[in-house]
Design an enzyme around this catalytic site. Sequence first.
Site, mmCIF file in Angstrom:
data_model
loop_
_atom_site.group_PDB
_atom_site.id
_atom_site.type_symbol
_atom_site.label_atom_id
_atom_site.label_comp_id
_atom_site.label_asym_id
_atom_site.label_seq_id
_atom_site.Cartn_x
_atom_site.Cartn_y
_atom_site.Cartn_z
ATOM 1 N NE ARG A 184 -2.512 -2.190 3.259
ATOM 2 C CZ ARG A 184 -2.779 -2.491 4.295
ATOM 3 N NH1 ARG A 184 -4.003 -1.767 4.940
ATOM 4 N NH2 ARG A 184 -2.522 -3.700 4.998
ATOM 5 C CD GLU B 82 8.672 -0.760 -2.735
ATOM 6 O OE1 GLU B 82 7.630 -0.333 -2.416
ATOM 7 O OE2 GLU B 82 8.753 -2.102 -2.671
ATOM 8 C CG ASP B 83 6.633 2.497 0.179
ATOM 9 O OD1 ASP B 83 6.907 1.499 -0.378
ATOM 10 O OD2 ASP B 83 6.050 2.672 1.246
ATOM 11 C CG ASP C 261 14.138 -1.944 4.945
ATOM 12 O OD1 ASP C 261 15.259 -1.987 4.928
ATOM 13 O OD2 ASP C 261 13.461 -2.164 5.884
ATOM 14 C CE LYS D 220 14.738 2.839 6.573
ATOM 15 N NZ LYS D 220 14.150 1.950 7.614
ATOM 16 C CG PHE E 48 10.641 3.238 13.058
ATOM 17 C CD1 PHE E 48 9.615 3.191 11.942
ATOM 18 C CD2 PHE E 48 10.142 2.871 14.187
ATOM 19 C CE1 PHE E 48 8.511 2.711 12.073
ATOM 20 C CE2 PHE E 48 9.016 2.371 14.499
ATOM 21 C CZ PHE E 48 8.088 2.144 13.185
ATOM 22 C CB VAL E 49 11.022 6.991 7.327
ATOM 23 C CG1 VAL E 49 12.275 7.503 7.708
ATOM 24 C CG2 VAL E 49 11.062 5.694 6.480
ATOM 25 C CG ASP F 245 2.237 1.073 7.804
ATOM 26 O OD1 ASP F 245 3.347 0.814 6.925
ATOM 27 O OD2 ASP F 245 1.927 0.328 8.638
ATOM 28 N NE ARG G 188 -0.830 2.103 5.226
ATOM 29 C CZ ARG G 188 0.399 1.265 4.844
ATOM 30 N NH1 ARG G 188 1.418 1.759 3.933
ATOM 31 N NH2 ARG G 188 0.313 -0.119 5.129
HETATM 32 C C1 PRP Z 1 7.220 -1.957 2.895
HETATM 33 C C2 PRP Z 1 7.335 -1.144 1.762
HETATM 34 C C3 PRP Z 1 7.990 -1.800 0.659
HETATM 35 C C4 PRP Z 1 8.851 -2.834 1.273
HETATM 36 C C5 PRP Z 1 10.181 -2.817 1.276
HETATM 37 O O1 PRP Z 1 5.915 -2.811 2.579
HETATM 38 O O2 PRP Z 1 6.056 -0.501 1.316
HETATM 39 O O3 PRP Z 1 7.035 -2.259 -0.377
HETATM 40 O O4 PRP Z 1 8.205 -2.935 2.932
HETATM 41 O O5 PRP Z 1 10.835 -3.658 2.163
HETATM 42 P P1 PRP Z 1 11.986 -4.669 1.480
HETATM 43 O O6 PRP Z 1 12.806 -3.899 0.792
HETATM 44 O O7 PRP Z 1 12.653 -5.118 2.725
HETATM 45 O O8 PRP Z 1 11.451 -5.751 0.875
HETATM 46 P P2 PRP Z 1 5.045 -3.248 3.758
HETATM 47 O O9 PRP Z 1 5.276 -4.981 3.383
HETATM 48 O O10 PRP Z 1 5.327 -2.906 4.675
HETATM 49 O O11 PRP Z 1 3.469 -3.083 3.053
HETATM 50 P P3 PRP Z 1 2.835 -1.667 2.734
HETATM 51 O O12 PRP Z 1 3.393 -1.049 1.655
HETATM 52 O O13 PRP Z 1 1.475 -2.135 2.559
HETATM 53 O O14 PRP Z 1 2.804 -0.884 4.075
#
Ligand code: PRP
Length: 180
Positions: A45, A101-102, A105, A133, A154-155, A161, A167
């Site tokens: 999301r 992608e937001d 990580d 990151k 931690f953002v 979220d 969000r």
């Molecule tokens: C978060 C974020 C990325 C992903 C990055 O999604 O939005 O999609 O984790 O992490 P990674 O590089 O370690 O794979 P999340 O699973 O928290 O779902 P959301 O987007 O619905 O908040």
Amino acid sequence: MSERPYVIDEMISAKAIAARIEELSHAIKEEFRDTNKLVVVGLLRGSFVFIADLVRELDLPVEVDFLEASSYGNAMESSREVRILKDLRGQIEGRDVLVVEDIVDTGHTLKHVVGLLASRKPGRLRTIALLDKPSRRETDVAADWIGFSIPDEFVVGYGIDYAQRNRNLPFIGKVRFPEA
Ligand code: PRP
């Protein structure tokens, strides 16, 4: 159990985000200026705010589609399994695709999604992430365009979220837990 109290300090302002998106949009328009087949794919999301602002800076013929992935840790194998919870509505074979992608990580989510979409034989397949990151990376994936490279903080905000909250903040903030 009650939530541990926290405060949010602004890290990247709404104005700085808007300025960076405008810059990035020039590079994207340059890359895709000859296409009329661009599908912009938001990863749910977290990317919903970023993709909304980004596509409005792209005066190109675009389609917008969404995909939802979730990654689960596997402590036994110290690996992560990425599952697709919601797939694209449309076909992408032969079409140019921009994955939005937001945050990148560990990189497992983006790597899995890129692999999946590549198997569907698109035209050009490019990726953009608002935040990166690099110190957290566990895979060899890198987005083609990055808004901001950040330390391991931690953002929240601008789509991201903490326990499904925050969000809707218009800026990127850093979560801090004051000492009790
Ligand atoms: C978060 C974020 C990325 C992903 C990055 O999604 O939005 O999609 O984790 O992490 P990674 O590089 O370690 O794979 P999340 O699973 O928290 O779902 P959301 O987007 O619905 O908040």
